[in-house]
Design an enzyme around this catalytic site. Sequence first.
Site, PDB file in Angstrom:
ATOM      1  N   ILE A 470       0.838  -1.209   0.000  1.00 30.33           N
ATOM      2  CA  ILE A 470       0.000   0.000   0.000  1.00 30.33           C
ATOM      3  C   ILE A 470       0.868   1.253   0.000  1.00 30.33           C
ATOM      4  CG2 ILE A 470      -1.889  -1.258   1.070  1.00 30.33           C
ATOM      5  CD1 ILE A 470      -1.278   0.146   3.713  1.00 30.33           C
ATOM      6  N   LEU A 619      14.317  -4.218   7.898  1.00 26.90           N
ATOM      7  CA  LEU A 619      14.544  -5.049   6.711  1.00 26.90           C
ATOM      8  C   LEU A 619      15.076  -4.228   5.549  1.00 26.90           C
ATOM      9  CD1 LEU A 619      11.293  -7.193   7.002  1.00 26.90           C
ATOM     10  CD2 LEU A 619      13.605  -7.747   7.822  1.00 26.90           C
ATOM     11  N   ASN A 620      14.629  -2.979   5.476  1.00 28.75           N
ATOM     12  CA  ASN A 620      15.127  -2.075   4.432  1.00 28.75           C
ATOM     13  C   ASN A 620      15.105  -0.661   5.022  1.00 28.75           C
ATOM     14  OD1 ASN A 620      15.231  -0.162   2.306  1.00 28.75           O
ATOM     15  ND2 ASN A 620      14.566  -1.706   0.827  1.00 28.75           N
ATOM     16  N   PRO A 621      16.259  -0.135   5.377  1.00 30.36           N
ATOM     17  CA  PRO A 621      16.289   1.165   6.063  1.00 30.36           C
ATOM     18  C   PRO A 621      15.701   2.305   5.236  1.00 30.36           C
ATOM     19  CG  PRO A 621      18.443   0.087   6.158  1.00 30.36           C
ATOM     20  CD  PRO A 621      17.595  -0.725   5.237  1.00 30.36           C
ATOM     21  N   LYS A 622      15.698   2.139   3.916  1.00 27.83           N
ATOM     22  CA  LYS A 622      15.186   3.223   3.070  1.00 27.83           C
ATOM     23  C   LYS A 622      13.651   3.233   3.072  1.00 27.83           C
ATOM     24  CE  LYS A 622      16.112   4.931  -1.622  1.00 27.83           C
ATOM     25  NZ  LYS A 622      16.881   4.555  -2.817  1.00 27.83           N
ATOM     26  N   GLN A 627       8.464   5.176   5.686  1.00 24.34           N
ATOM     27  CA  GLN A 627       7.265   4.925   6.483  1.00 24.34           C
ATOM     28  C   GLN A 627       7.215   5.844   7.694  1.00 24.34           C
ATOM     29  OE1 GLN A 627       4.533   2.492   6.166  1.00 24.34           O
ATOM     30  NE2 GLN A 627       5.297   3.203   4.207  1.00 24.34           N
ATOM     31  N   GLY A 691       6.926  -4.555  13.489  1.00 25.04           N
ATOM     32  CA  GLY A 691       6.259  -3.515  12.713  1.00 25.04           C
ATOM     33  C   GLY A 691       7.008  -2.209  12.828  1.00 25.04           C
ATOM     34  N   GLU A 694       3.493   2.260  11.802  1.00 26.74           N
ATOM     35  CA  GLU A 694       2.570   3.043  12.625  1.00 26.74           C
ATOM     36  C   GLU A 694       3.244   3.622  13.863  1.00 26.74           C
ATOM     37  OE1 GLU A 694      -1.501   0.892  11.153  1.00 26.74           O
ATOM     38  OE2 GLU A 694      -0.748   0.401  13.130  1.00 26.74           O
TER      39      GLU A 694
END
Lengths: 734, 316
Positions: A470, A619-622, A627, A691, A694
Amino acid sequence: MKFETPATTNPIDALKIVGKPFGRIDGPLKTTGKAPYAYERHDVVSNPAYGYVVGSAIAKGRIARIDLAAAKAAPGVRAIVTADNAGQLGKGERNTAKLLGGPEIEHYHQAIALVVADTFEQARAAAELLRVDYTKAEGAFDLAAVKGTGEPRPLFGGPADTALGDFSSAFAAAPVQLDATYTTPDQAHAMMEPHASIAAWDGDKLTLWTSNQMIAWGVTDIAKTLGIAKENVRLVSPFVGGGFGGKLFVRSDALLAALGARAVGRPVKVALQRPLMFNNTTHRPATIQRIRIGANRDGKITAIGHEEWSGNLPGGRPEGAVSQTRLLYAGANRMTATRLAALDLAEGNAMRAPGEASGMMALEIAIDEMAEKLGIDPIEFRILNDTQNDPERPARPFSQRQLTECFRTGAERFGWSKRDPRPGRVRDGRWMIGIGAAAAFRSNLLVKSAARVRLDRAGIVTVETDMTDIGTGSYTIIAQTAAEMMGVPLEKVVVRLGDSSFPVSSGSGGQFGGNNSTAGVYAACVKLREAIAQKLGFNSAEAEFADGEVRAGNRRVPLAQAAADGGLTAEDGIEYGDLDKKYQQSTFGAHFVEVGVDSATAEIRVRRMLAVCAAGRILNPKTARSQIIGAMTMGVGAALMEELVVDKRAGFFVNHDLAAYEVPVHADIPHQDMIFLDETDPVSSPMKAKGVAELGICGVAAAVANAIYNATGVRVREYPITLDKLLEQMPDVG
Amino acid sequence: MKSFTYERAQSPAAAAAAAARHPDAKFIAGGTNLLDLMKLEIETPAHLIDVNGLALDKIEPTQEGGLRIGALVRNTDLAADARVRRDYAVLSRALLAGASGQLRNKATTAGNLLQRTRCPYFYDTNQPCNKRKPGSGCAAIGGFSRQHAIVGASDACIATHPSDMAVAMRALDAAVETVRPNGATRTIPIAEFHRLPGNTPHVETALSPGELITAVTLPKPTGGVQIYRKVRDRASYAFALVSVAAIVQRDGTGHVALGGVAHKPWRLESADAQLPRGAKAVTAELLSGAKPTRENAFKLPLVERTLGAVLTEAKG
């Protein structure tokens, strides 16, 4: 794969690809306009008819009469779907109000008809020709007026009320007390892409190309609503233009497209019109929150109580704003209570970090107010009451908790020591400057998740799962997971998402998508590795997958060779034991905000922001950074401008378009930065991730509020904090 | 959106004459407001007269030493014009405070004057609105009225005019040049161009049926410090809660017009006369007889404070 004990060393720990800041693998599709979004599936559907949704003009009552004659006779009109002619419809398990209303009306802009025509313009013009007579009924639209009628209702993941020790006595006996009430308004997801669907029937089989976060939920609820078998429904949603919880559930666009397509015997496309989105779909419900904190003079909390009142349509859920107070700060005597009243506004439901986002807006102001009463630095007060155990169930530790480290790191980086704790002391020309901080907190949810992985003759690894992206980066982190597991470069991985014909994943919501969906891919990859090892004659426990080869001892075989006589496929998923019972799994952070408040007009502008987050393995700092940055931006909106304004007479959200429902624009967002602390959490999953998304919104608004207080000395407890709430207490202008 | 017929006008007089032949006609230029309203069927013209091809897109000096701004000059071009920036800075600043870059590229000078209110009840055709449907009532009175008028409103309508540009033009004593269907031209002072709502809030300007705006003229530059201060909840792309257009001379005299407070850009020459006495005196005069709602009463102190800051800034 059952995940029942904390993870030990596994192939992900090599971190050759996982943990690296790869750009989104779907980025080029998006930047070139080739990503297929629901309303534009010209590749799969030709000659669709167009549907236009008609919303109810009243909030509560009945349709007395509906006259379709003029609309039916309008040019290009093929059908008009209403509750009268749609046949018997059920209701999805996850919908509170019906997606097609009539004759009963449950809320304003509830869909009452779909006009289907050859063109969009024809459908829109004909929709205006419907003549609807209503019989209005009295409704309840004012939360403050009905809050006394609220009843206990369980919140997501917990009971309505909790208690430990003797809150009342401890609070009464506390030498320093705070008793304050805070309000948060109704808020809209206001995502860019509206809810949109194309429906096509092939006999009794329905395909919906739609925009949805939770594919399997959607299948179940569409089947239930239409009264057809789940097996006859396929949902496809490979790209979603923003959801924020607004697309967790099937909405009227999907149902009405399906009904319209059935009525005209031709594919039908429906995009919910922007002015309908705010009252037709779900929103984050308003809350009234009372917080009481008692502490000793040394700053130790002895009593903490948090009560929430929210409203919803009958059958709906409470917002759940007390949930973080059960877990965030120590204190031997505690209580939380949740009361839900009936309101006849549109359905309240999940919006980005439901519960905690609203709860932290209140709690983290209260903590600041308490620190001031105690004369303790607000960060030191938080650290003083930090805990490594679930405060309500002290035998249960947190799997990882670096709240204090987040604050220490952020304070250093942001220059907290330069903050003058006395409000209203710092000026920069006409601007009054203030700095504020707040904790970030959001729990980590474990949700089972499955995937299918295939190796083909060319050495390409294809992952299929009904997981959605999303805008979060799911495609990329799933590709990284598969690449790491199979020992191939990222370019050798193909990821296919968002199709109900793929194995059922966690879906995207509650910041549970990243960790769980990749853990599901991990499980499927473990199985594929076993199949490959067996095929190539390796002992799978010893085999190393790297550089496109399978190796053990001095034997090396190209991976693709395993698929030389046909592809190899494995399917598996992650399922969890009771590690989330034994441990509390949460993510933590610290937000820092500097604001300027115009000394004349009281206009508030954020000047800089920093978040420090500890959320397991990143998992992916970018993509994870994106987010957090996006969530911080949304938090600024919540602090300063977002409010669905209720017309308490007619019972609807008045500002129902993007001109009137203000969210931050670029000019509102200054320098933002964020830092992830090093963390791996072996209790969460084989990925050791949690997570992320959020966490970034939880606490931001309170940090802004605390900064405004530091700038001006004005404490506002009603969000959003707009200039009119400061004006009276601002200093005189020269 | 209702079906409509369409024509391209060949001259301003022909456009006005065409409008007179079609009682339900509207002129269309940038369309940034009209098309939105047509999609919602708030505006339902049966005929559109496209004036974009008319050569009304020049900014030229007038004989009196001022500027004539063609009706079709885009907001972006007007804001960037060197003469406007030098001699009428308040206009340039007001334009740049409005809308977004994309909208300003498209929106025209005349269209900006004629944009309609952003009252949310005007935009929701399920709700009563005397401006949209005369006689149906006003839902904003007693409803959500934070953005609404505090002066010059009526029991029929409390909407505000949303333009920033028009507020600066009011402070500058601009005038609106028009052509009527019979070919006659006239000049309407900006003060008389927009109307107060009274009992006919749907009648928003002094234009007669079919009358087309051809230009806006600015008088000879008056110098002074020129400030446009727009107060809003977010930093860009929002309508004014209040705005102040001020032209302040070295001796403390000048002109002040307000946006966001009334059905039209709000200026009283009697309030200008109070300028040497400061913001409090000017505000008292400007807002005498103000009747705010509970939700927008904050605009009264906000006007005074904003004006105070503007006058302080003007003193340098």
